[in-house]
Design a protein around this motif. Structure first.
Motif, PDB file in Angstrom:
ATOM      1  N   LYS A  87       0.829  -1.209   0.000  1.00  0.00           N
ATOM      2  CA  LYS A  87       0.000   0.000   0.000  1.00  0.00           C
ATOM      3  C   LYS A  87       0.864   1.259   0.000  1.00  0.00           C
ATOM      4  CE  LYS A  87      -3.600   2.394   2.656  1.00  0.00           C
ATOM      5  NZ  LYS A  87      -4.455   2.350   3.887  1.00  0.00           N
ATOM      6  N   LEU A  88       1.915   1.277   0.829  1.00  0.00           N
ATOM      7  CA  LEU A  88       2.785   2.446   0.925  1.00  0.00           C
ATOM      8  C   LEU A  88       3.591   2.663  -0.353  1.00  0.00           C
ATOM      9  CD1 LEU A  88       4.161   2.149   4.578  1.00  0.00           C
ATOM     10  CD2 LEU A  88       2.494   3.795   3.712  1.00  0.00           C
ATOM     11  N   VAL A  89       4.104   1.576  -0.940  1.00  0.00           N
ATOM     12  CA  VAL A  89       4.892   1.702  -2.166  1.00  0.00           C
ATOM     13  C   VAL A  89       4.015   2.166  -3.315  1.00  0.00           C
ATOM     14  CG1 VAL A  89       6.230   0.432  -3.891  1.00  0.00           C
ATOM     15  CG2 VAL A  89       6.661   0.056  -1.476  1.00  0.00           C
ATOM     16  N   LYS A  90       2.781   1.663  -3.375  1.00  0.00           N
ATOM     17  CA  LYS A  90       1.846   2.129  -4.411  1.00  0.00           C
ATOM     18  C   LYS A  90       1.546   3.616  -4.239  1.00  0.00           C
ATOM     19  CE  LYS A  90      -0.674  -2.051  -5.739  1.00  0.00           C
ATOM     20  NZ  LYS A  90      -1.987  -2.723  -5.743  1.00  0.00           N
ATOM     21  N   GLN A  91       1.472   4.039  -2.996  1.00  0.00           N
ATOM     22  CA  GLN A  91       1.205   5.444  -2.693  1.00  0.00           C
ATOM     23  C   GLN A  91       2.360   6.351  -3.114  1.00  0.00           C
ATOM     24  OE1 GLN A  91       0.143   6.134   1.467  1.00  0.00           O
ATOM     25  NE2 GLN A  91       1.374   8.003   1.476  1.00  0.00           N
ATOM     26  N   ASP A  92       3.596   5.829  -2.952  1.00  0.00           N
ATOM     27  CA  ASP A  92       4.787   6.646  -3.162  1.00  0.00           C
ATOM     28  C   ASP A  92       5.500   6.364  -4.480  1.00  0.00           C
ATOM     29  OD1 ASP A  92       6.198   8.714  -1.726  1.00  0.00           O
ATOM     30  OD2 ASP A  92       7.900   7.344  -1.581  1.00  0.00           O
ATOM     31  N   GLN A  93       5.438   5.107  -4.950  1.00  0.00           N
ATOM     32  CA  GLN A  93       6.221   4.699  -6.118  1.00  0.00           C
ATOM     33  C   GLN A  93       5.406   3.817  -7.072  1.00  0.00           C
ATOM     34  OE1 GLN A  93       9.222   5.631  -6.875  1.00  0.00           O
ATOM     35  NE2 GLN A  93      10.336   6.199  -5.038  1.00  0.00           N
ATOM     36  N   GLN A  94       4.144   4.172  -7.299  1.00  0.00           N
ATOM     37  CA  GLN A  94       3.276   3.341  -8.138  1.00  0.00           C
ATOM     38  C   GLN A  94       3.840   3.157  -9.546  1.00  0.00           C
ATOM     39  OE1 GLN A  94      -0.001   1.602  -7.739  1.00  0.00           O
ATOM     40  NE2 GLN A  94       1.059   0.867  -9.556  1.00  0.00           N
ATOM     41  N   HIS A  95       4.355   4.241 -10.138  1.00  0.00           N
ATOM     42  CA  HIS A  95       4.865   4.160 -11.505  1.00  0.00           C
ATOM     43  C   HIS A  95       6.049   3.213 -11.600  1.00  0.00           C
ATOM     44  CE1 HIS A  95       5.847   5.235 -15.593  1.00  0.00           C
ATOM     45  NE2 HIS A  95       7.030   5.709 -15.232  1.00  0.00           N
ATOM     46  N   GLN A  96       6.969   3.321 -10.650  1.00  0.00           N
ATOM     47  CA  GLN A  96       8.147   2.463 -10.683  1.00  0.00           C
ATOM     48  C   GLN A  96       7.776   1.006 -10.435  1.00  0.00           C
ATOM     49  OE1 GLN A  96      11.810   2.694  -7.899  1.00  0.00           O
ATOM     50  NE2 GLN A  96      12.310   3.984  -9.654  1.00  0.00           N
ATOM     51  N   LEU A  97       6.813   0.762  -9.563  1.00  0.00           N
ATOM     52  CA  LEU A  97       6.353  -0.602  -9.317  1.00  0.00           C
ATOM     53  C   LEU A  97       5.776  -1.213 -10.587  1.00  0.00           C
ATOM     54  CD1 LEU A  97       5.874  -2.828  -7.189  1.00  0.00           C
ATOM     55  CD2 LEU A  97       3.656  -1.778  -6.720  1.00  0.00           C
ATOM     56  N   SER A  98       4.999  -0.421 -11.334  1.00  0.00           N
ATOM     57  CA  SER A  98       4.419  -0.899 -12.590  1.00  0.00           C
ATOM     58  C   SER A  98       5.509  -1.199 -13.617  1.00  0.00           C
ATOM     59  CB  SER A  98       3.444   0.137 -13.160  1.00  0.00           C
ATOM     60  OG  SER A  98       2.378   0.370 -12.267  1.00  0.00           O
ATOM     61  N   LEU A  99       6.548  -0.355 -13.651  1.00  0.00           N
ATOM     62  CA  LEU A  99       7.660  -0.570 -14.583  1.00  0.00           C
ATOM     63  C   LEU A  99       8.366  -1.893 -14.301  1.00  0.00           C
ATOM     64  CD1 LEU A  99       9.345   2.982 -14.717  1.00  0.00           C
ATOM     65  CD2 LEU A  99       7.921   1.924 -16.464  1.00  0.00           C
ATOM     66  N   LEU A 100       8.652  -2.146 -13.035  1.00  0.00           N
ATOM     67  CA  LEU A 100       9.371  -3.372 -12.683  1.00  0.00           C
ATOM     68  C   LEU A 100       8.519  -4.615 -12.927  1.00  0.00           C
ATOM     69  CD1 LEU A 100      11.229  -2.334  -9.403  1.00  0.00           C
ATOM     70  CD2 LEU A 100      12.093  -2.351 -11.732  1.00  0.00           C
ATOM     71  N   LYS A 101       7.223  -4.500 -12.681  1.00  0.00           N
ATOM     72  CA  LYS A 101       6.329  -5.641 -12.903  1.00  0.00           C
ATOM     73  C   LYS A 101       6.198  -5.969 -14.387  1.00  0.00           C
ATOM     74  CE  LYS A 101       2.364  -5.406 -10.803  1.00  0.00           C
ATOM     75  NZ  LYS A 101       1.149  -4.757 -10.267  1.00  0.00           N
ATOM     76  N   SER A 102       6.584  -5.026 -15.264  1.00  0.00           N
ATOM     77  CA  SER A 102       6.508  -5.285 -16.704  1.00  0.00           C
ATOM     78  C   SER A 102       7.621  -6.216 -17.185  1.00  0.00           C
ATOM     79  CB  SER A 102       6.563  -3.963 -17.485  1.00  0.00           C
ATOM     80  OG  SER A 102       7.872  -3.388 -17.442  1.00  0.00           O
ATOM     81  N   ILE A 103       8.632  -6.460 -16.342  1.00  0.00           N
ATOM     82  CA  ILE A 103       9.745  -7.345 -16.714  1.00  0.00           C
ATOM     83  C   ILE A 103       9.284  -8.799 -16.599  1.00  0.00           C
ATOM     84  CG2 ILE A 103      12.115  -8.037 -16.203  1.00  0.00           C
ATOM     85  CD1 ILE A 103      12.490  -5.338 -14.795  1.00  0.00           C
ATOM     86  N   PRO A 104       9.334  -9.575 -17.658  1.00  0.00           N
ATOM     87  CA  PRO A 104       8.947 -10.992 -17.582  1.00  0.00           C
ATOM     88  C   PRO A 104       9.815 -11.746 -16.581  1.00  0.00           C
ATOM     89  CG  PRO A 104       9.139 -10.289 -19.870  1.00  0.00           C
ATOM     90  CD  PRO A 104       9.705  -9.181 -19.037  1.00  0.00           C
ATOM     91  N   GLY A 105       9.165 -12.354 -15.599  1.00  0.00           N
ATOM     92  CA  GLY A 105       9.901 -13.092 -14.572  1.00  0.00           C
ATOM     93  C   GLY A 105      10.040 -12.336 -13.267  1.00  0.00           C
ATOM     94  N   MET A 106       9.792 -11.038 -13.266  1.00  0.00           N
ATOM     95  CA  MET A 106       9.918 -10.228 -12.051  1.00  0.00           C
ATOM     96  C   MET A 106       8.605 -10.245 -11.278  1.00  0.00           C
ATOM     97  SD  MET A 106      11.835  -8.135 -10.160  1.00  0.00           S
ATOM     98  CE  MET A 106      13.168  -7.661 -11.255  1.00  0.00           C
ATOM     99  N   GLY A 107       8.608 -10.820 -10.083  1.00  0.00           N
ATOM    100  CA  GLY A 107       7.406 -10.897  -9.269  1.00  0.00           C
ATOM    101  C   GLY A 107       7.116  -9.600  -8.535  1.00  0.00           C
ATOM    102  N   VAL A 108       5.881  -9.467  -8.066  1.00  0.00           N
ATOM    103  CA  VAL A 108       5.462  -8.257  -7.354  1.00  0.00           C
ATOM    104  C   VAL A 108       6.273  -8.070  -6.074  1.00  0.00           C
ATOM    105  CG1 VAL A 108       3.549  -7.101  -6.183  1.00  0.00           C
ATOM    106  CG2 VAL A 108       3.112  -8.409  -8.252  1.00  0.00           C
TER     107      VAL A 108
END
Length: 321
Positions: free
Chosen positions: A181-202
C-alpha cells in the motif's frame, strides 16, 4: 577528495557517539537529543559528517543533521573495515574507529545522505520486521518437520508450533499488504515498470524499490548487483589456488533469494534471460550457475528500466543490461 570540507568521523553506538575531526579534535557525546544539539554547536559551516550505516543507531543522528543543513554521508561499514585493515591498525577503540572513519572520508569521495520521508522510513521498518518474521517462520516450519520425523511428536508441542506458524503467516501477510500500500502510494509508476519485466514478481519488485530507495542509492547496475550479492567472485592465486567461481554472499540475502526464485520464471518467459541460461548450460556449466547469471541479468534489467522510466522493451534492455 573533499578538500573544501572539514571532515568529522563519527563512531556511534547505542548510548554514545565519538566524534573525530580532520583538525585532530575528539569529543564523546550522548546519543540523544542533547548530544545532537551539542554536536551542532561544534560544527563549522563547511563540515562534512561521515558515519557508518549501523542499523538503528545512525539513523536518528543522520536525519537530525540533515534537517539542520549539515552535509552528511552514511557509508558502508564493510568499506571502512577494509580501509582499517589496509592500514594495519593495531588499536581498536571508539576513538580510533571515529578517527578511521574521518580518514576514510578524507581519502574517498563519499556519497551525500538524503533524508528519508515518513513513507520511506516506515517502509524500511516494515521490511526489517518482515525479514525477521520470515526467518522465524522458516525456523518454525523446520521445527515442525523435525518433530514429525520423530514419528510420535508431542501433541502439545506440535499444536503450539502450528499455532505459532499460523500467527506468523497472519503477521507476514499484514506487513506485506501495508508495504504494498505504501509503495503504491509513493512509487506506483516504478512498481508498474518493474512488474513489466517478464519473470519479475510483485514481491521482488516491491522489495527492490524499498531497499534501493527507488534506485536512488546506486549510480550503476554493477553497484546494485554487488549490494545484493550476486556478482561472481574468482578464487585464483598462482598455481596452487584454483577455486570455482561463485557469487559473493556479502549483500542483501532476502533480495538475493527472491531474485534466484524469479530466475526460474525468467528462464521461461524472458527472452534474453532464456538465451543466457541456454548459452551457459550449453557450455557445460551447472544449471545453478546459469540461474545465478539470470538473476544478475534480471537485476540489471530492473536497474535499466527504473532509471529510464520506460516499461520493459526487449530490445532496449538487451542493449543496457
Amino acid at each position: 577528495m573533499n578538500k573544501d570540507k572539514e571532515i568529522y568521523g563519527i563512531d556511534i553506538s547505542k548510548s554514545v557517539f565519538d566524534v573525530y575531526s580532520s583538525q585532530g579534535g575528539h569529543i564523546q557525546l550522548k546519543n540523544d537529543d542533547k548530544g545532537f544539539k551539542s554536536l551542532i554547536k561544534t560544527l563549522p559551516q563547511n563540515a562534512l559528517v561521515v558515519m557508518e550505516a549501523t542499523g538503528y543507531y545512525h539513523y536518528r543522528l543522520a536525519q537530525y543533521l540533515y534537517s539542520q543543513g549539515i552535509a552528511v554521508s552514511v557509508v558502508n561499514p564493510l568499506s571502512v573495515k577494509r580501509f582499517i585493515q589496509m592500514r594495519l591498525a593495531k588499536v581498536k577503540t571508539d576513538k580510533s574507529d571515529a578517527r578511521a572513519i574521518c580518514e576514510y572520508g578524507i581519502q574517498n569521495q563519499v556519497p551525500l545522505y538524503n533524508a528519508l520521508t515518513e513513507v520511506q522510513a516506515e517502509c524500511l521498518q516494515l521490511f526489517r520486521l518482515l525479514d525477521i518474521y520470515i526467518k522465524q517462520r522458516t525456523a518454525t516450519k523446520n521445527k515442525i518437520k523435525g518433530e514429525e520425523s520423530l514419528g510420535r511428536p508431542s501433541r502439545f508441542v506440535y499444536s503450539s508450533l502450528r499455532r505459532n506458524l499460523k500467527h506468523l503467516d497472519k503477521e507476514i501477510n499484514g506487513l506485506e499488504a501495508r508495504l504494498l500500500k505504501l509503495v503504491k502510494q509513493d512509487q506506483q509508476h516504478q512498481l508498474s515498470l518493474l512488474k513489466s519485466i517478464p519473470g519479475m514478481g510483485v514481491k521482488t519488485a516491491l522489495f527492490l524499490i524499498v531497499v534501493t530507495d527507488g534506485f536512488r542509492k546506486f549510480e550503476n547496475a554493477r553497484q546494485l548487483c554487488s549490494y545484493v550479492g550476486i556478482t561472481p567472485t574468482i578464487r585464483e592465486s598462482g598455481s596452487s589456488i584454483k577455486g570455482r567461481s561463485r557469487i559473493s554472499k556479502i549483500g542483501n540475502r532476502k533480495l538475493r533469494n527472491l531474485l534466484f526464485l524469479c530466475a526460474f520464471s525468467a528462464c521461461k518467459h524472458n527472452k534474453s534471460c532464456k538465451e543466457l541460461y541456454d548459452r551457459i548450460v550449453a557450455k557445460g556449466k551447472s544449471k545453478k550457475l546459469a540461474l545465478i547469471a539470470v538473476a544478475n541479468k534480471l537485476l540489471k534489467q530492473a536497474f535499466a528500466i527504473a532509471k529510464s522510466g520506460l516499461p520493459y522493451d526487449e530490445n532496449y534492455v538487451s542493449r543496457l543490461s
